[in-house]
Design an enzyme around this catalytic site. Structure first.
Site, short mmCIF file in Angstrom:
data_model
loop_
_atom_site.label_atom_id
_atom_site.label_comp_id
_atom_site.label_asym_id
_atom_site.label_seq_id
_atom_site.Cartn_x
_atom_site.Cartn_y
_atom_site.Cartn_z
N TYR A 68 -2.51 -1.82 10.97
CA TYR A 68 -2.33 -1.84 8.97
C TYR A 68 -1.47 -1.49 8.87
O TYR A 68 -1.33 -2.31 7.44
CB TYR A 68 -4.51 -1.44 9.33
CG TYR A 68 -4.17 -2.07 7.56
CD1 TYR A 68 -4.24 -2.78 6.68
CD2 TYR A 68 -3.55 -0.99 6.76
CE1 TYR A 68 -4.69 -2.81 5.57
CE2 TYR A 68 -4.02 -1.08 5.05
CZ TYR A 68 -3.62 -1.83 4.89
OH TYR A 68 -3.97 -2.49 3.24
N SER A 93 1.08 -1.13 -0.23
CA SER A 93 -0.12 0.15 0.06
C SER A 93 0.50 1.19 -0.01
O SER A 93 2.08 1.20 0.84
CB SER A 93 -0.82 0.33 1.10
OG SER A 93 -1.35 1.14 1.69
N LYS A 122 1.86 -4.00 6.81
CA LYS A 122 2.18 -3.93 5.40
C LYS A 122 3.35 -3.14 4.93
O LYS A 122 4.73 -4.49 4.66
CB LYS A 122 1.35 -2.77 4.34
CG LYS A 122 -0.45 -2.70 4.92
CD LYS A 122 -0.72 -4.61 3.25
CE LYS A 122 -1.88 -4.39 3.66
NZ LYS A 122 -1.76 -5.72 2.85
P1 NAD Z 1 -10.86 -7.41 0.47
O1 NAD Z 1 -11.22 -7.12 1.72
O2 NAD Z 1 -12.17 -7.13 -0.41
O3 NAD Z 1 -10.14 -8.53 0.56
C1 NAD Z 1 -9.41 -9.60 0.86
C2 NAD Z 1 -9.54 -11.10 0.83
O4 NAD Z 1 -8.96 -11.42 2.02
C3 NAD Z 1 -11.01 -11.26 1.30
O5 NAD Z 1 -11.51 -11.93 0.70
C4 NAD Z 1 -10.96 -11.90 3.01
O6 NAD Z 1 -12.68 -12.39 2.94
C5 NAD Z 1 -9.60 -12.62 2.22
N1 NAD Z 1 -8.56 -13.39 4.16
C6 NAD Z 1 -9.00 -12.27 4.85
N2 NAD Z 1 -8.13 -12.90 5.46
C7 NAD Z 1 -8.25 -14.32 5.52
C8 NAD Z 1 -7.28 -15.35 6.08
N3 NAD Z 1 -6.90 -15.45 7.11
N4 NAD Z 1 -7.38 -16.12 5.31
C9 NAD Z 1 -7.93 -16.44 3.89
N5 NAD Z 1 -8.26 -15.34 3.20
C10 NAD Z 1 -8.63 -14.31 4.38
O7 NAD Z 1 -9.75 -6.04 0.64
P2 NAD Z 1 -8.85 -5.35 -0.73
O8 NAD Z 1 -9.70 -4.55 -1.44
O9 NAD Z 1 -9.97 -6.67 -2.27
O10 NAD Z 1 -6.92 -5.90 -0.64
C11 NAD Z 1 -6.69 -6.81 -0.93
C12 NAD Z 1 -5.67 -6.48 -0.57
O11 NAD Z 1 -4.73 -5.24 -1.07
C13 NAD Z 1 -5.49 -6.22 1.03
O12 NAD Z 1 -4.00 -7.28 1.30
C14 NAD Z 1 -5.35 -5.21 1.16
O13 NAD Z 1 -5.37 -5.04 2.22
C15 NAD Z 1 -4.27 -4.49 0.03
N6 NAD Z 1 -4.98 -3.05 -0.71
C16 NAD Z 1 -6.14 -2.85 -0.58
C17 NAD Z 1 -6.89 -1.90 -0.38
C18 NAD Z 1 -7.84 -0.42 -0.56
O14 NAD Z 1 -7.81 0.36 -0.81
N7 NAD Z 1 -8.98 -1.43 -1.08
C19 NAD Z 1 -5.49 -0.43 -1.08
C20 NAD Z 1 -4.24 -0.45 -0.79
C21 NAD Z 1 -3.97 -2.25 -0.49
N1 UFG Z 2 -12.95 10.26 3.28
C1 UFG Z 2 -14.55 11.32 3.52
N2 UFG Z 2 -15.64 10.17 3.46
C2 UFG Z 2 -15.70 9.03 4.15
C3 UFG Z 2 -14.95 8.26 3.69
C4 UFG Z 2 -13.26 8.84 3.19
O1 UFG Z 2 -14.05 12.19 3.32
O2 UFG Z 2 -17.24 8.72 4.29
C5 UFG Z 2 -12.23 10.97 2.72
C6 UFG Z 2 -11.23 10.33 3.91
O3 UFG Z 2 -11.39 11.75 4.50
C7 UFG Z 2 -9.68 10.76 2.61
C8 UFG Z 2 -10.54 10.60 1.03
O4 UFG Z 2 -11.69 10.20 1.69
O5 UFG Z 2 -9.73 11.92 2.74
C9 UFG Z 2 -9.79 9.07 0.69
O6 UFG Z 2 -11.21 7.92 2.20
P1 UFG Z 2 -10.57 6.40 1.62
O7 UFG Z 2 -10.22 6.09 3.44
O8 UFG Z 2 -11.22 6.25 0.01
O9 UFG Z 2 -8.87 6.02 1.62
P2 UFG Z 2 -7.53 6.58 2.13
O10 UFG Z 2 -6.83 7.58 1.56
O11 UFG Z 2 -7.71 7.44 3.89
O12 UFG Z 2 -7.03 4.24 2.27
C10 UFG Z 2 -6.40 4.14 1.39
C11 UFG Z 2 -6.76 2.49 1.71
C12 UFG Z 2 -5.93 2.32 2.48
C13 UFG Z 2 -4.60 2.70 3.18
C14 UFG Z 2 -4.31 4.41 2.67
C15 UFG Z 2 -3.24 4.81 2.57
O13 UFG Z 2 -8.37 2.90 1.66
O14 UFG Z 2 -6.04 0.90 3.37
O15 UFG Z 2 -5.43 4.68 1.83
O16 UFG Z 2 -2.49 4.17 2.12
F1 UFG Z 2 -4.05 2.49 4.05
#
Ligand code: NAD
Ligand code: UFG
Length: 347
Positions: free
Chosen positions: A149, A124, A153
């Site tokens: 979290y 991330s 990472k």
């Molecule tokens: P998500 O929660 O939709 O997907 C994660 C999946 O992992 C889920 O299907 C969950 O059931 C499964 N899981 C959780 N714990 C488990 C375990 N112990 N064993 C097996 N399966 C398990 O999340 P996502 O948004 O698809 O994120 C995927 C990856 O990307 C994650 O590692 C997350 O940290 C990373 N990531 C996501 C974002 C974002 O904004 N979505 C940003 C940066 C990094």
């Molecule tokens: N925000 C609002 N209202 C909401 C939700 C979000 O104003 O209801 C704002 C937040 O304050 C932020 C922006 O929208 O300014 C984006 O917020 P998100 O929660 O969508 O995304 P973030 O950038 O905070 O988080 C993402 C990922 C995390 C990761 C983080 C830092 O979801 O997993 O980026 O890289 F850790």
């Protein structure tokens, strides 16, 4: 190539499983379904016109992993499985370190025993920390993290770097995602958060569809053009395709990090405006104090991924928003319901 996708039933994992199938790879998904639905995988198979193997299991379950590697001739692993809610991680740090860090260590041990040394890890942008100048570049050191979290990472990145140092057989790609949004253009796959969404776009989409009344915008006093936070939003299908590109890079030994983002920052209010324009619905919002831990503005320098992975985000903001909206309209309650809107002229 036969690819194990941990967390493959989740938001990014399911879109990536589809891209892998469409690129001709065979896919084995391991997911404990703690934040996902099997229905997502059913739809992946339907869209791809191909099947995948699904194992309901936990990455922390070594016996399950050993059995999986025995039954399947896995060439590479894409590791999404993790817990991902920043606020929850503050309240439950042990759960986050257990799944995200210890779970990854267990996975790597099982891979090592099975002789599988190719890994793509979901990292991330949060690992850059609050002091890195924008745009973020991979050459910058990892910074301070402000919640378990983010720390998990960073710890996994460090663990994997130590692992490749210790054993030259490993090839690891660390993909640092910026802010994935959007959905598959069919409107059949998308993000299905449980409870109140933490992230901006799912929240806006639920306001537009009438599930929630008002968006709360956290902070309008940041040093940005309109006072709201700026992020680098990228389409989840672009992100999915980034993983397919990363697989080709697994011929290079060692650990390498890549930013996956567009390189463009957009504010919260710009996202609200785009959603109102595309959905033709008002998004009522109110300002509230800043959310703890939020950074004012960050976006990627994605040039390394373009140069070395041959990957570039190519979908526009309007596509991201239109695809989010199509998914939300057709599936107002996520994978639990689907409304067939085609007869109403939905695009
Ligand atoms: P998500 O929660 O939709 O997907 C994660 C999946 O992992 C889920 O299907 C969950 O059931 C499964 N899981 C959780 N714990 C488990 C375990 N112990 N064993 C097996 N399966 C398990 O999340 P996502 O948004 O698809 O994120 C995927 C990856 O990307 C994650 O590692 C997350 O940290 C990373 N990531 C996501 C974002 C974002 O904004 N979505 C940003 C940066 C990094
Ligand atoms: N925000 C609002 N209202 C909401 C939700 C979000 O104003 O209801 C704002 C937040 O304050 C932020 C922006 O929208 O300014 C984006 O917020 P998100 O929660 O969508 O995304 P973030 O950038 O905070 O988080 C993402 C990922 C995390 C990761 C983080 C830092 O979801 O997993 O980026 O890289 F850790």
């Amino acid at each position: 190539m036969k690819v194990l996708v941990t967390g493959g039933a989740g938001y990014i994992g399911s879109h990536t499983a589809l891209s892998l199938l469409e690129a001709g790879h065979d896919v084995v998904v391991l997911d404990n379904l703690c934040n996902a639905s099997k229905e997502a995988l059913r739809r992946v198979e339907e869209i791809a016109g191909r099947t995948l193997s699904f194992i309901e299991g936990d990455i922390r379950d070594r016996a399950c992993l050993d059995q999986l590697f025995k039954e399947h001739d896995i060439h590479a692993v894409i590791h999404f499985a993790s817990l991902k809610a920043v606020g929850e991680s503050v309240a439950q740090p042990l759960a986050y370190y257990d799944t995200n860090v210890a779970g990854t260590v267990t996975l790597c041990k099982a891979m090592q025993q099975a002789g599988v040394f190719r890994l793509v890890f979901s990292s991330s942008a949060t690992v850059y920390g609050p002091d890195a100048p924008v745009p973020y570049q991979e050459s910058m050191p990892r910074g301070r993290t402000s919640n378990p979290y983010g720390t998990s990472k960073s710890m996994v990145e460090q663990t994997l770097e130590d692992l490749v140092q210790s054993d030259g057989r490993w090839s690891v790609v660390l993909l640092r995602y910026f802010n994935p949004i959007g959905a598959h253009p069919t409107g059949r796959l998308g993000e299905d958060p449980q409870g109140i969404p933490n992230n901006l776009l799912p929240y806006i989409a639920q306001v537009a569809v009438g599930r929630r009344s008002t968006l709360t915008v956290f902070g309008n006093d940041y040093a940005t053009a309109d006072g709201t936070c700026v992020r680098d939003y990228l389409h989840v299908m672009d992100l999915a395709e980034g993983h397919v590109s990363a697989l080709d890079r697994l011929t290079v030994l060692g650990a390498q990090a890549y930013n996956l983002g567009t390189g463009q920052g957009l504010s919260v209010l710009q996202m609200v405006e785009a959603f109102e324009r595309i959905s033709e619905r008002p998004i009522p919002y109110q300002f509230a104090p800043r959310r703890e831990g939020d950074l004012a503005a960050f976006w990627a320098d994605p040039s390394k991924a373009e140069k070395e992975l041959g990957w570039k985000a190519r979908r526009s903001l309007d596509e991201m928003v239109a695809d989010t909206w199509r998914w939300q309209r057709r599936n107002p309650h996520g994978y639990r319901t689907e409304i067939n809107t085609t007869s109403q002229g939905a695009s």
